[in-house]
Write an enzyme that holds these catalytic residues in place. Sequence first.
Site, PDB file in Angstrom:
ATOM      1  N   LYS A  22     -21.832   0.807  -0.468  1.00  0.00           N
ATOM      2  CA  LYS A  22     -20.501   1.311  -0.838  1.00  0.00           C
ATOM      3  C   LYS A  22     -20.574   2.730  -1.377  1.00  0.00           C
ATOM      4  O   LYS A  22     -19.810   3.597  -0.969  1.00  0.00           O
ATOM      5  CB  LYS A  22     -19.895   0.385  -1.894  1.00  0.00           C
ATOM      6  CG  LYS A  22     -18.736   0.980  -2.649  1.00  0.00           C
ATOM      7  CD  LYS A  22     -18.291   0.074  -3.785  1.00  0.00           C
ATOM      8  CE  LYS A  22     -17.379   0.756  -4.769  1.00  0.00           C
ATOM      9  NZ  LYS A  22     -18.016   1.771  -5.607  1.00  0.00           N
ATOM     10  N   ASN A  23     -21.474   2.979  -2.292  1.00  0.00           N
ATOM     11  CA  ASN A  23     -21.473   4.291  -2.946  1.00  0.00           C
ATOM     12  C   ASN A  23     -21.954   5.413  -2.030  1.00  0.00           C
ATOM     13  O   ASN A  23     -21.670   6.576  -2.283  1.00  0.00           O
ATOM     14  CB  ASN A  23     -22.281   4.252  -4.248  1.00  0.00           C
ATOM     15  CG  ASN A  23     -21.520   3.495  -5.335  1.00  0.00           C
ATOM     16  OD1 ASN A  23     -20.324   3.237  -5.200  1.00  0.00           O
ATOM     17  ND2 ASN A  23     -22.217   3.124  -6.397  1.00  0.00           N
ATOM     18  N   CYS A 117     -12.879   1.908 -11.419  1.00  0.00           N
ATOM     19  CA  CYS A 117     -13.152   1.001 -12.534  1.00  0.00           C
ATOM     20  C   CYS A 117     -13.112   1.740 -13.848  1.00  0.00           C
ATOM     21  O   CYS A 117     -13.521   2.881 -13.962  1.00  0.00           O
ATOM     22  CB  CYS A 117     -14.537   0.371 -12.363  1.00  0.00           C
ATOM     23  SG  CYS A 117     -14.579  -0.835 -11.042  1.00  0.00           S
ATOM     24  N   ARG A 122     -14.614   8.620 -18.170  1.00  0.00           N
ATOM     25  CA  ARG A 122     -15.284   8.991 -16.921  1.00  0.00           C
ATOM     26  C   ARG A 122     -14.894  10.422 -16.593  1.00  0.00           C
ATOM     27  O   ARG A 122     -14.121  10.679 -15.669  1.00  0.00           O
ATOM     28  CB  ARG A 122     -14.905   8.018 -15.803  1.00  0.00           C
ATOM     29  CG  ARG A 122     -15.347   6.589 -16.113  1.00  0.00           C
ATOM     30  CD  ARG A 122     -15.233   5.663 -14.928  1.00  0.00           C
ATOM     31  NE  ARG A 122     -16.210   5.965 -13.903  1.00  0.00           N
ATOM     32  CZ  ARG A 122     -16.449   5.184 -12.856  1.00  0.00           C
ATOM     33  NH1 ARG A 122     -15.794   4.051 -12.717  1.00  0.00           N
ATOM     34  NH2 ARG A 122     -17.354   5.520 -11.947  1.00  0.00           N
ATOM     35  N   ASP A 305     -24.973  -0.546 -12.593  1.00  0.00           N
ATOM     36  CA  ASP A 305     -24.097  -1.370 -11.759  1.00  0.00           C
ATOM     37  C   ASP A 305     -24.637  -2.791 -11.558  1.00  0.00           C
ATOM     38  O   ASP A 305     -23.980  -3.621 -10.926  1.00  0.00           O
ATOM     39  CB  ASP A 305     -23.849  -0.700 -10.399  1.00  0.00           C
ATOM     40  CG  ASP A 305     -22.908   0.490 -10.528  1.00  0.00           C
ATOM     41  OD1 ASP A 305     -22.388   0.734 -11.628  1.00  0.00           O
ATOM     42  OD2 ASP A 305     -22.696   1.198  -9.520  1.00  0.00           O
ATOM     43  N   ARG A 397     -13.001  -4.625  -3.682  1.00  0.00           N
ATOM     44  CA  ARG A 397     -13.235  -3.181  -3.547  1.00  0.00           C
ATOM     45  C   ARG A 397     -14.666  -2.889  -3.111  1.00  0.00           C
ATOM     46  O   ARG A 397     -14.929  -1.857  -2.489  1.00  0.00           O
ATOM     47  CB  ARG A 397     -12.997  -2.482  -4.900  1.00  0.00           C
ATOM     48  CG  ARG A 397     -11.561  -2.142  -5.193  1.00  0.00           C
ATOM     49  CD  ARG A 397     -11.494  -1.168  -6.346  1.00  0.00           C
ATOM     50  NE  ARG A 397     -12.583  -0.209  -6.235  1.00  0.00           N
ATOM     51  CZ  ARG A 397     -13.318   0.246  -7.249  1.00  0.00           C
ATOM     52  NH1 ARG A 397     -13.073  -0.153  -8.468  1.00  0.00           N
ATOM     53  NH2 ARG A 397     -14.290   1.110  -7.049  1.00  0.00           N
TER      54      ARG A 397
HETATM   55  C1  UD1 Z   1     -21.528   6.506  -9.775  1.00  0.00           C
HETATM   56  C2  UD1 Z   1     -21.216   5.174  -9.137  1.00  0.00           C
HETATM   57  C3  UD1 Z   1     -21.009   4.122 -10.217  1.00  0.00           C
HETATM   58  C4  UD1 Z   1     -22.224   4.058 -11.128  1.00  0.00           C
HETATM   59  C5  UD1 Z   1     -22.571   5.452 -11.651  1.00  0.00           C
HETATM   60  C6  UD1 Z   1     -23.862   5.486 -12.431  1.00  0.00           C
HETATM   61  C7  UD1 Z   1     -20.093   5.929  -7.149  1.00  0.00           C
HETATM   62  C8  UD1 Z   1     -18.818   6.018  -6.378  1.00  0.00           C
HETATM   63  N1  UD1 Z   1     -20.012   5.332  -8.331  1.00  0.00           N
HETATM   64  O1  UD1 Z   1     -20.404   6.844 -10.561  1.00  0.00           O
HETATM   65  O2  UD1 Z   1     -20.817   2.868  -9.567  1.00  0.00           O
HETATM   66  O3  UD1 Z   1     -21.943   3.229 -12.227  1.00  0.00           O
HETATM   67  O4  UD1 Z   1     -22.708   6.374 -10.573  1.00  0.00           O
HETATM   68  O5  UD1 Z   1     -24.919   5.051 -11.629  1.00  0.00           O
HETATM   69  O6  UD1 Z   1     -21.139   6.329  -6.673  1.00  0.00           O
HETATM   70  N2  UD1 Z   1     -20.562  12.277 -16.698  1.00  0.00           N
HETATM   71  C9  UD1 Z   1     -20.109  13.335 -17.440  1.00  0.00           C
HETATM   72  N3  UD1 Z   1     -19.458  14.338 -16.788  1.00  0.00           N
HETATM   73  C10 UD1 Z   1     -19.276  14.337 -15.446  1.00  0.00           C
HETATM   74  C11 UD1 Z   1     -19.751  13.256 -14.690  1.00  0.00           C
HETATM   75  C12 UD1 Z   1     -20.402  12.228 -15.345  1.00  0.00           C
HETATM   76  O7  UD1 Z   1     -20.255  13.368 -18.661  1.00  0.00           O
HETATM   77  O8  UD1 Z   1     -18.686  15.288 -14.911  1.00  0.00           O
HETATM   78  C13 UD1 Z   1     -21.256  11.160 -17.363  1.00  0.00           C
HETATM   79  C14 UD1 Z   1     -20.477   9.854 -17.258  1.00  0.00           C
HETATM   80  O9  UD1 Z   1     -19.534   9.732 -18.291  1.00  0.00           O
HETATM   81  C15 UD1 Z   1     -21.574   8.831 -17.358  1.00  0.00           C
HETATM   82  C16 UD1 Z   1     -22.784   9.522 -16.700  1.00  0.00           C
HETATM   83  O10 UD1 Z   1     -22.467  10.916 -16.683  1.00  0.00           O
HETATM   84  O11 UD1 Z   1     -21.873   8.582 -18.706  1.00  0.00           O
HETATM   85  C17 UD1 Z   1     -23.107   9.088 -15.294  1.00  0.00           C
HETATM   86  O12 UD1 Z   1     -21.972   9.213 -14.486  1.00  0.00           O
HETATM   87  P1  UD1 Z   1     -22.051   9.481 -12.912  1.00  0.00           P
HETATM   88  O13 UD1 Z   1     -23.453   9.310 -12.460  1.00  0.00           O
HETATM   89  O14 UD1 Z   1     -21.360  10.764 -12.632  1.00  0.00           O
HETATM   90  O15 UD1 Z   1     -21.176   8.296 -12.344  1.00  0.00           O
HETATM   91  P2  UD1 Z   1     -20.236   8.319 -11.094  1.00  0.00           P
HETATM   92  O16 UD1 Z   1     -20.769   9.269 -10.070  1.00  0.00           O
HETATM   93  O17 UD1 Z   1     -18.811   8.467 -11.496  1.00  0.00           O
END
Ligand code: UD1
Length: 418
Positions: A22-23, A117, A122, A305, A397
């Site tokens: 999915k991701n 989610c 986020r 996850d 989803r």
């Molecule tokens: C992706 C996955 C999600 C998984 C996560 C961590 C997808 C679509 N979703 O989410 O299922 O749980 O990776 O493996 O691939 N952060 C910031 N600023 C940012 C971006 C992130 O502070 O601009 C922080 C977030 O709050 C979190 C951490 O970084 O604490 C990791 O987030 P991130 O790896 O970006 O998660 P997603 O890409 O949203």
Amino acid sequence: MEKLVITGGKRLNGDVYISGAKNAAVAIIPAAIMAGGVCVIDNLPYIEDVASLSSTLNKLGASCERIDKHTLRVDSTGDITTYAAFDEVKKIRASYYLLGALLGRYKKAEVALPGGCNFGTRPIDLHLKGFKLLGAKVEVSNGIVRVNADRLVGTQIYMDQVSVGATINIMLAASMAEGTTIIENAAKEPHVVDTANFLNMMGANIKGAGTDVIRIKGVEKLHGAEYTIIPDQIEAGTYMIAAAIAGGDVTVQNIIPKHMDSLTAKLAEMGVRVQKHDDSIRIISEGRLDGANIKTMSYPGFPTDLQPQMTALLSVCNGVSIVTENVWDNRYQYVDQLRQLGAMITVEGRVAMIQGREKLYGAKVSATDLRAGAAMVIAGLFADGVTEIDNIRYIDRGYEEIEEKLSNIGASIKRVEV
Ligand code: UD1
């Protein structure tokens, strides 16, 4: 509305075939609009997030057509609108990849802020910081992110925090920037590598994906490509944990065993027999397992996850287990639901302390998010009596035909209309 009804206590035996990741899919589908040509993407999971994204791409003007259940043809030859601020976009978190893809190809985009989610704040500040460093102007107002640039110019970007989303988004935009971009402290998740591989098939020049330094040499144009998505690490892990809790002998097929290392090591430590093969892992689980401590981390650490599913398993293991959630600041909302089934879990901040119980008892529970929903299914497979799970749109989803896959290996699970 539908719910899942599970009668617990059945052993699981047989093969489960894992769908595409999915991701990876939710990054690769938006990336396809950068091609300015035809992309055929195969091994896509048959899930809601893919359906929502393909409908979004159609609205943007890229013709996105399902060739068969697991294959999409995305034609982005014509002009595509860079305005993606409609409601559908808010439904999926990964719609933020439209920002990087449109910024790369058209040097501008307007995209509604992402949904998905809810397990704590986020932010997408790291994505936006990356775009700014590439030379884009960024403005956020009324829930819409607007980015535009006269030109994008490659640069060095150090990520304060390891972020999958920011790494991929910057990779997308930088693929069509002038010069070389270096992302340091990049995420190493398999779906980061898969997206880089897809972009390279479209003519991008990305090196180092899968390490913490990614080098992207911008190109003027990309082109169409055919691509097969990698298997879903999290779906595979969910079925491995399901087999561990229910007991039995299950082979998870069509996977990349290397992606599962953090989980297989933990399951083995708990007393599960794990046999790795070229593209499958066999799980043999007999009797009560030992508890363990888990700390979630970015890849190759234990994936956040799989944290809810693992907590469900630990709630029936010997002794006390400690889970520490290091990625998200509020990913224990589902614990109340597990308690309804009899689990003994206390949570303080990022740490959950789990006192293993010998039994859980079927009850009515809710899927509070995608992986939390999977945790309820896992607990329900073990619990005495009947567990009813509502709010299963979350599960849909991200899991393709979860009830069929589990029924095929002997679970008693059905979807019913309420
Ligand atoms: C992706 C996955 C999600 C998984 C996560 C961590 C997808 C679509 N979703 O989410 O299922 O749980 O990776 O493996 O691939 N952060 C910031 N600023 C940012 C971006 C992130 O502070 O601009 C922080 C977030 O709050 C979190 C951490 O970084 O604490 C990791 O987030 P991130 O790896 O970006 O998660 P997603 O890409 O949203």
